[in-house]
Design a protein around this motif. Sequence first.
Motif, PDB file in Angstrom:
ATOM      1  N   VAL A 176       6.140  -3.107  -7.010  1.00 29.08           N
ATOM      2  CA  VAL A 176       4.797  -2.573  -7.209  1.00 29.08           C
ATOM      3  C   VAL A 176       4.898  -1.231  -7.933  1.00 29.08           C
ATOM      4  O   VAL A 176       5.613  -0.327  -7.492  1.00 29.08           O
ATOM      5  CB  VAL A 176       4.076  -2.390  -5.854  1.00 29.08           C
ATOM      6  N   PHE A 226      -5.739  -8.167   1.142  1.00 28.58           N
ATOM      7  CA  PHE A 226      -6.636  -7.081   1.526  1.00 28.58           C
ATOM      8  C   PHE A 226      -7.666  -7.598   2.530  1.00 28.58           C
ATOM      9  O   PHE A 226      -8.251  -8.663   2.353  1.00 28.58           O
ATOM     10  CB  PHE A 226      -7.356  -6.521   0.296  1.00 28.58           C
ATOM     11  N   ARG A 259       2.160   0.808  -8.670  1.00 27.22           N
ATOM     12  CA  ARG A 259       1.177   1.770  -8.167  1.00 27.22           C
ATOM     13  C   ARG A 259       1.489   2.092  -6.694  1.00 27.22           C
ATOM     14  O   ARG A 259       0.928   1.486  -5.787  1.00 27.22           O
ATOM     15  CB  ARG A 259      -0.236   1.217  -8.317  1.00 27.22           C
ATOM     16  N   GLY A 305      -1.063  -1.131   2.148  1.00 21.83           N
ATOM     17  CA  GLY A 305      -1.825  -1.232   0.911  1.00 21.83           C
ATOM     18  C   GLY A 305      -0.946  -1.585  -0.268  1.00 21.83           C
ATOM     19  O   GLY A 305      -1.334  -2.377  -1.144  1.00 21.83           O
ATOM     20  N   VAL A 306       0.255  -1.015  -0.316  1.00 21.58           N
ATOM     21  CA  VAL A 306       1.205  -1.344  -1.383  1.00 21.58           C
ATOM     22  C   VAL A 306       1.644  -2.798  -1.277  1.00 21.58           C
ATOM     23  O   VAL A 306       1.736  -3.512  -2.287  1.00 21.58           O
ATOM     24  CB  VAL A 306       2.414  -0.388  -1.318  1.00 21.58           C
ATOM     25  N   CYS A 350      -7.039  -0.532   2.928  1.00 22.58           N
ATOM     26  CA  CYS A 350      -6.513  -1.885   3.132  1.00 22.58           C
ATOM     27  C   CYS A 350      -7.622  -2.944   3.131  1.00 22.58           C
ATOM     28  O   CYS A 350      -7.375  -4.096   3.504  1.00 22.58           O
ATOM     29  CB  CYS A 350      -5.742  -1.964   4.449  1.00 22.58           C
ATOM     30  N   GLU A 355      -1.057  -4.860  -2.627  1.00 16.08           N
ATOM     31  CA  GLU A 355      -1.022  -4.802  -4.087  1.00 16.08           C
ATOM     32  C   GLU A 355       0.039  -5.746  -4.643  1.00 16.08           C
ATOM     33  O   GLU A 355      -0.129  -6.352  -5.701  1.00 16.08           O
ATOM     34  CB  GLU A 355      -0.720  -3.362  -4.537  1.00 16.08           C
ATOM     35  N   SER A 387      -7.300   2.279  -5.603  1.00 14.86           N
ATOM     36  CA  SER A 387      -7.810   1.774  -6.880  1.00 14.86           C
ATOM     37  C   SER A 387      -9.195   2.309  -7.195  1.00 14.86           C
ATOM     38  O   SER A 387      -9.633   2.279  -8.345  1.00 14.86           O
ATOM     39  CB  SER A 387      -7.824   0.237  -6.892  1.00 14.86           C
ATOM     40  N   ARG A 444      -8.646   0.153  -1.368  1.00 19.94           N
ATOM     41  CA  ARG A 444      -7.815  -0.902  -1.959  1.00 19.94           C
ATOM     42  C   ARG A 444      -6.643  -0.303  -2.735  1.00 19.94           C
ATOM     43  O   ARG A 444      -6.549  -0.390  -3.957  1.00 19.94           O
ATOM     44  CB  ARG A 444      -8.651  -1.842  -2.826  1.00 19.94           C
ATOM     45  N   ASN A 445      -5.746   0.314  -1.981  1.00 19.74           N
ATOM     46  CA  ASN A 445      -4.550   0.947  -2.534  1.00 19.74           C
ATOM     47  C   ASN A 445      -4.891   1.957  -3.621  1.00 19.74           C
ATOM     48  O   ASN A 445      -4.325   1.953  -4.711  1.00 19.74           O
ATOM     49  CB  ASN A 445      -3.553  -0.081  -3.079  1.00 19.74           C
TER      50      ASN A 445
END
Length: 572
Positions: free
Chosen positions: A402, A366, A404, A356-357, A326, A360, A260, A257-258
């Motif tokens: 974004v 996702f 992150r 993924g970005v 993702c 986010e 995380s 999940r990006n």
Amino acid sequence: MSLIRIDMTDQRVTSTELPERYRRLGGRGLTAQLLADEVNPRCYALGRDNKLIFAPGLLTGTSAPCSGRTSLGAKSPLTGTIKESNVGGIAGQYLAGQGIRALVIEGAPRAARQWLLILGDGQPRLEIRDELAGRGNYATVESLRAEFGADCAVLSVGPTGERRGALATVAVCDAEGRPTRHAGRGGMGAVMASKGLKAIVVRRPARRGPLPVDSARFSRTVKDFAKGLVAGKKALTSYGTAVLVNMVNEAGGLPTRNFSTGHNDQSDRFSGEKLLQLARERGGRTGHNCHPGCVIRCSNVFHGADGSYLTAGLEYETIALFGPNCGVHDLDQIARFDRLCDDLGIDTMEMGVALGVAMEGGVLEFGDADAMAAAIRATASDEPLGKILRQGATVTGRIFGVERVPAVKGQSLSGYDPRAMKGTGVTYATSTMGADHTAGNCLPGRGGLMGHEATGQTQLSRATQEMSMACDLLGVCVFVGPVAETMPALAELLSAFWGEEVTGAQLLEQGKQVLRVEAEFNRQAGISSRQNDLPAFFRSEPLPNNGQTFDVPVEELNALDFAVVSGADTTG
């Protein structure tokens, strides 16, 4: 050995003997030196002043095991740095067999046309092939192999490259003629397309490649080296690079999940073990080689649920970044994305991180596989989302606000979270080419260090980057092992090939010199070691699964400057 130049401005083809000063260079070493000598580091990457260089390694085309690699070099439209993208497939062996040590594509056509370059049946020649415009790599390769024979090698650009996507690849066909091997990183496909070149056909040579001076010694070394690789790389042969899914997950560094978190509790659904199971059930296979002479055979052929061919070379990085990164846990869906990227000519790592970005940023959900597939296809269109995504993760993050964004110098990270694999994090931060794990991947246990230990990782990364460069010079796959124990064997192969003694230390020194050349190119482009670091969130956000942050001191990263020679800092 020849150096062939293709001037796309007036379609002029010239062939000369490789100048003496380049004769000891191959692969990444040769692309780096030619770029340093001939390209203005401040040039526009998709303009006529950039050059795209294809260079087989020094041992490519010989019987040395796993030596079929080719380096593609240019100034990158993704990073603005010097760039080398390394690829397998059969093209490198064919180029070497034709006596070609470097192929330089320069200039740019005055009119928008699609050109085909043909090598190996007399004088190299260019032909206009506008009918190939917009075709995917599968259709392009099928058409050209039908025309030139099923034993030719094809290198091609997909429609995302034609639209100048900074994540566009150059596809290289495998031994079965499928465009499944890619020079993926840094936008080499966009550079090739900017030259008006849709594809290159290389005829199969009459002989394999350059012959060693001391053939008996070379053969003995090849036999011993190959025997050791077969015995030591059985997990890669059985499971492919997907064997890393569980290894990296257990180390706490599997991007999810990006980036995380670094652990995924559904990894059994997309692991190497799962891939092997599905291959056996559906008639696919593991233990496939991407080019003749590879004894590790870490590639695979993946079939869909209906038993028909879907994709080949489903790699760990593709699985990690399209999968858990993702929010997708279905290997069939991941294989579907891989097939799309192969056809459109897209770097699966950059695309997976860019998606993924976008997730986010709330643009996609996702785990929404259908939306992901549509977004991948959009990179070959004028749809706004596709225009954004095809410029990579950094641009995607900037446009969608974004914070992150897991990228360094404009290029996305690959499938290893640097908080749990800190040596690879150092490589991301300090590589001359942006976040590039192949420049020096420090897997857990390498150098006696575990990934979570901060002390010693800078030294490990430097050594691994130098040894990886040695592999790239020779055209040898990094899976032979960029470790100290491998260097004497590689030096022995080169000694027998040249007919003169080369030590492991000399081979490494040659690699170091190439790294200095790359660092100097970047310095002149305005990119120095003072920019060596990871995005701030890797330092401030602990991984929830193990509490780790990336805590290698910035001072150490800045000190790892390949442009520093004998204590003199040339970065200014």
